[in-house]
Design an enzyme around this catalytic site. Structure first.
Site: not given
Ligand code: GUN
Length: 291
Positions: A54, A98, A121
């Site tokens: 990422k 995460q 997200d």
């Protein structure tokens, strides 16, 4: 084999290039780069790999990457305090914590703490509600990527029969909401669904997100159906999807491979969402539908 292979890797590369161009224009207009903060708690090797890729993809798309690596024994208050700092940081447009977090941490409380306007997200309940009600927000990256591949493949989805297999908050539920908004007739199937093959046999679109290797069989499919395989299962060291690829590819009209299908779309959509967040946060107009 008769099915066309949907090249998610190529589509994702195109999306990342478009995002990179728009991110450069954003920097010129805003006087700063769009920024993504990624928080990793602990040393889970798979998570570390994701976070590294990422970060690399963010820099390659002309955006700033802020990585926060915390030890596995980080306590809840420390993590919440970091989220609060990132919420208040004007250089940070998107925040990603995460998952999974170490067991002693309260994942829901952390996700609730992220500002919905930086929640690239799309995991915050406010963004789930915005998606459900048609308000602008952030859509989880994997189902957003699936929708892009479907529109690219099929054009207008209006009136199509879609079966989504799997009801997770991260994929199945938002996928069903996106397909509903695109005017499909949606069946959201799951582990308690009776006669799953019967449902799948009526579907123009099948999205498989169950996490079981080779679960969906080719003989269930309607000939010509478009099949999106979200599964990433490791079998004898190799990655395989939730769809039995060989049997499905002999019936489907088009199918995503694993790997190289949906997977590469997730990070590309994360970069897209971050760039959208940057424009909204800076009050700079963006044609979001063109990205
Ligand atoms: N862990 C695996 N995939 C994801 C993702 O897309 N977002 C977050 N936050 N954690 C993940």
């Amino acid at each position: 084999m008769t099915a066309e292979i949907i090249d998610g890797k190529a589509f994702a590369a195109g999306l990342r290039a478009r995002v990179g161009d728009v991110a450069a224009a954003f920097e010129a207009a805003a006087g700063r780069k769009a920024g993504l903060a990624v928080v990793l708690v602990g040393e889970d090797p798979a998570s570390a790999v994701y976070v590294r890729s990422k970060g690399k993809a963010t820099l390659a798309a002309n955006m700033a990457s802020f990585e926060h690596k915390l030890p596995a024994d980080t306590d809840q208050a420390t993590l919440i305090a970091l989220v609060d700092r990132l919420n208040a940081d004007g250089k940070v447009d998107g925040i990603l914590v995460q998952l999974p977090l170490p067991k002693h941490l309260d994942e829901q409380a952390v996700l609730l703490r992220i500002s919905p306007d930086k929640d690239v997200d799309g995991f915050h309940p406010v963004n789930a509600g915005r998606l459900a009600t048609g308000m602008p927000g952030f859509v989880p990256c994997t189902p957003l990527g699936c929708l892009m591949l479907l529109k690219d493949q099929l054009g207008d989805l209006s009136g199509k029969e879609a079966v989504v297999i799997g009801r997770s908050n991260i994929v199945g539920k938002p996928m069903a909401a996106l397909l509903t908004a695109a005017s499909c007739t949606v069946t959201l199937a799951h582990s308690r669904t009776r006669d799953l093959p019967g449902h799948v046999s009526r579907a123009d679109i099948v999205v498989a997100a169950v996490g079981r290797a080779g679960f969906v069989k080719g003989e269930w499919l309607k000939p010509g159906a478009t099949v999106i395989d979200v599964g990433i299962n490791r079998v004898d060291g190799a990655l395989t999807g939730d769809v039995e690829f060989d049997s499905a590819a002999s019936v489907a009209g088009a199918i995503t491979p694993v790997p190289g299908g949906v997977g590469p779309m997730t990070i590309a959509c994360l970069l897209r969402n971050t760039l959208v967040a940057a424009h909204r946060n800076a009050g700079i107009a963006l044609d979001e539908a063109a990205l």
